[in-house]
Design an enzyme around this catalytic site. Structure first.
Site, mmCIF file in Angstrom:
data_model
loop_
_atom_site.group_PDB
_atom_site.id
_atom_site.type_symbol
_atom_site.label_atom_id
_atom_site.label_comp_id
_atom_site.label_asym_id
_atom_site.label_seq_id
_atom_site.Cartn_x
_atom_site.Cartn_y
_atom_site.Cartn_z
ATOM 1 N N LEU A 36 0.816 -1.219 0.000
ATOM 2 C CA LEU A 36 0.000 0.000 0.000
ATOM 3 C C LEU A 36 0.852 1.273 0.000
ATOM 4 C CD1 LEU A 36 -2.853 -0.869 2.560
ATOM 5 C CD2 LEU A 36 -2.684 -1.478 0.169
ATOM 6 N N ASN B 44 -0.155 3.611 -4.180
ATOM 7 C CA ASN B 44 0.006 4.155 -2.842
ATOM 8 C C ASN B 44 -1.372 4.483 -2.274
ATOM 9 O OD1 ASN B 44 0.849 5.474 -0.560
ATOM 10 N ND2 ASN B 44 1.670 7.266 -1.613
ATOM 11 N N CYS B 45 -1.796 3.714 -1.289
ATOM 12 C CA CYS B 45 -3.168 3.847 -0.781
ATOM 13 C C CYS B 45 -3.255 4.436 0.607
ATOM 14 C CB CYS B 45 -3.859 2.495 -0.746
ATOM 15 S SG CYS B 45 -3.962 1.714 -2.335
ATOM 16 N N VAL B 46 -2.148 4.847 1.211
ATOM 17 C CA VAL B 46 -2.229 5.417 2.555
ATOM 18 C C VAL B 46 -1.782 6.871 2.551
ATOM 19 C CG1 VAL B 46 -2.094 3.406 4.046
ATOM 20 C CG2 VAL B 46 -0.028 4.281 3.020
#
Lengths: 125, 428
Positions: B209, B241-243
């Site tokens: 992530l 990139n998920c955070v």
């Protein structure tokens, strides 16, 4: 890779690394992990991974894993000390600003998975 | 490398019998779109919805935002390494559906962030309240590992943007912008009296992530290298990139990179923009040393007089930012850094986790710890229950009336570290 010290409060990291590395399991909070890492640095172990890895803030995730050299150097590594001191300062500030909340079990599990994945990728690159 | 970017202004997006652009309206055949993005056995269901600027709607949790584009002339296709083959992109002609965006939502992990409000206070903080958003709602099969889930959702977004982009292939653009960067020696010779500027483009690359891809390659596995700025406009860099919703760079931001666009704006006037050096952000300290050494070496080799450096993320990347700054300055090359801050609610705490006296020119994109109350919305797309486990929220931050009290770090793009946002600083 050669054997390293992993300081962690993440039982998933303990379970997966314990056969290969020297794992120091900290039964405590994220900051307790960082303080323990600082102790190792003062005993001349060198920091191998960044103490604030990941974009999940130290007042969000309760888990942290940090790798240090198993071998002690003759002298204290000043760079390692600078990293850990700045990381502790940042973490303390954020935690003071907004203390961590209680998370449900499934969320705690996800934090463990991400913490483990980041340190695993760093050591197996 | 010369790229013509043809912008087709989209003023509305609607479902219709045929996917096409007509009079500035993007019509979408819903069944055809779902068929195009479907087929991944890791996803139990995919649905699509549309939201518009000003609507009382909230999307949560947002994973990525992607702009529909299509290659009209020149080698390769959009999103090389994922959708298209790995031909070098960045030249010829590309059409853009400007004003439309694909937004992916999926509950990959239990703690959540990534809010886009289409109206109200929150809308002021995200650039994606101004786009007509085609929201892809993805549900995984049971017990799908997080890695697999993220990849499946990422691919749905890229496929949807590619499918919609094709609707602009034969449409005459409303505006055409031309960007050109010559091979190095020619570029230096073109404006011999202007200061030569390189953009050091740091990519989030720490792991699950927290990844970015370049022509399909995981950025943590690259050593710093040169990329023509126009390659980025064709989707050569993709976000996984998920955070950290406020300061991650969604794929849309890579494709519309504001630092690159601004450097082109000044190119030939008061600077000579030579191109970009992409580098990564590592967890392992020796990797940081290698990447920053390599970046400084490359920037010197390319003959830069000055460098803009941007980072992506919090904490660990601050160390890479500072190393890049220090080592480039040591070579006698001036640097300007772009970042955001985690400076506490009142903004008075230390902003970054690392520092150097050589970092004496820094642009801030805002304080992510600022607290905001987001009003309740009539329509919530995605996973409304996620609002109670917002990573930048508080215990009980989801109030009974549906409003949310949280830090602006939960809002997609609020403190964009490449300046793709609305916040700025004033001194009094």
């Amino acid at each position: 890779m050669e054997k390293v010290i992993i300081v962690t409060n993440n039982d998933m990291a303990l379970e997966k690394f314990k056969d290969k590395h020297q794992v120091e399991f900290v039964d405590g909070k994220l900051l307790d992990v960082l303080y323990k890492v600082r102790d190792y640095i003062h005993k001349h172990h060198k920091l191998l991974t960044h103490p604030l890895m990941g974009s999940i803030k130290p007042n969000q995730t309760p888990y942290k894993s940090v790798a240090l050299s198993l071998k002690k150097s003759d002298e204290l590594d000043v760079d390692s000390l600078m990293y850990i001191e700045k990381s502790i300062e940042t973490a303390e500030n954020l935690i003071k600003n907004k203390p961590p909340r209680e998370w449900p079990e499934n969320v705690l599990y996800d934090f463990k998975v991400i913490d483990f994945d980041l340190i695993y990728n760093a050591l197996n690159r | 490398m010369r790229l013509e970017l043809g912008k087709i202004y989209i003023k509305d997006v609607q479902f219709g019998p045929e996917t096409k652009v007509e009079n500035g309206i993007l019509f979408i055949n819903k069944e055809e779109l779902l068929k195009e993005v479907g087929g991944d056995e890791r996803l139990k269901s995919i649905d699509v919805d549309i939201v518009h600027p000003g609507e009382e709607a909230r999307i949560i949790p947002v994973k990525d935002v992607i702009e529909p584009r299509v290659k009209v002339e020149g080698p390769g296709g959009i999103f090389p390494g994922f959708i298209s083959k790995v031909d070098t992109v960045g030249s010829g002609k590309t059409h853009v559906l400007k004003g439309a965006a694909v937004v992916t939502t999926g509950k990959i992990v239990g703690f959540q962030e990534g809010i886009i409000d289409m109206s109200g206070e929150g809308a002021k903080y995200t650039p994606f309240s101004k786009t007509h958003n085609v929201v892809m709602i993805c549900e995984p099969v049971d017990n799908l590992p997080q890695h697999e889930h993220e990849e499946a959702v990422r691919m749905v977004g890229l496929k949807a943007a590619t499918y919609l982009g094709k609707a602009g292939r034969n449409v005459t653009p409303d505006e055409v912008k031309v960007y050109e960067t010559l091979p190095l020696l020619q570029q230096v010779a073109q404006y011999p009296n202007l200061p030569k500027v390189i953009y050091v483009y740091m990519l989030q690359s720490q792991g699950l992530l927290h990844d970015t891809y370049v022509y399909g390659v995981d950025a943590k596995k690259i050593i710093p290298t040169f990329i023509y700025p126009t390659e980025v406009f064709d989707g050569a860099i993709i976000s996984g990139n998920c955070v950290s919703a406020c300061d991650k760079n969604p794929t849309y931001v890579h494709m519309n990179h504001p630092i690159i666009e601004d450097l082109y704006e000044r190119h030939g006037k008061d600077i000579n923009f030579l191109g970009c050096v992409i580098t990564n952000e590592n967890v392992y300290l020796a990797d940081k040393e290698r990447s920053s050494n390599y970046t400084a070496k490359l920037v010197e080799f390319l003959g830069a007089d000055a460098v803009i450096i941007s980072e992506e993320g919090f904490g660990n990347p601050d160390a890479d930012l500072v190393m890049n700054c220090y080592k480039i300055e040591e070579k006698g090359i001036k640097t300007v850094l772009v970042t955001d801050e985690y400076a506490g609610r009142d903004g008075s705490s230390q902003s970054l986790a690392d520092s150097t006296p050589k970092g004496d020119a820094v642009v801030t994109a805002g304080n992510a710890n600022e607290v905001i109350v987001l009003p309740p919305m009539k329509k919530v797309i995605g996973h409304p229950e996620a609002a109670d486990v917002i990573a930048g929220g508080f215990a009980g931050s989801l109030r009974p009336d549906g409003s949310i009290e949280a830090e602006i770090q939960v809002i997609t793009g609020a403190t964009s570290e490449v300046g793709f946002g609305y916040l700025s600083a004033k001194t009094f």
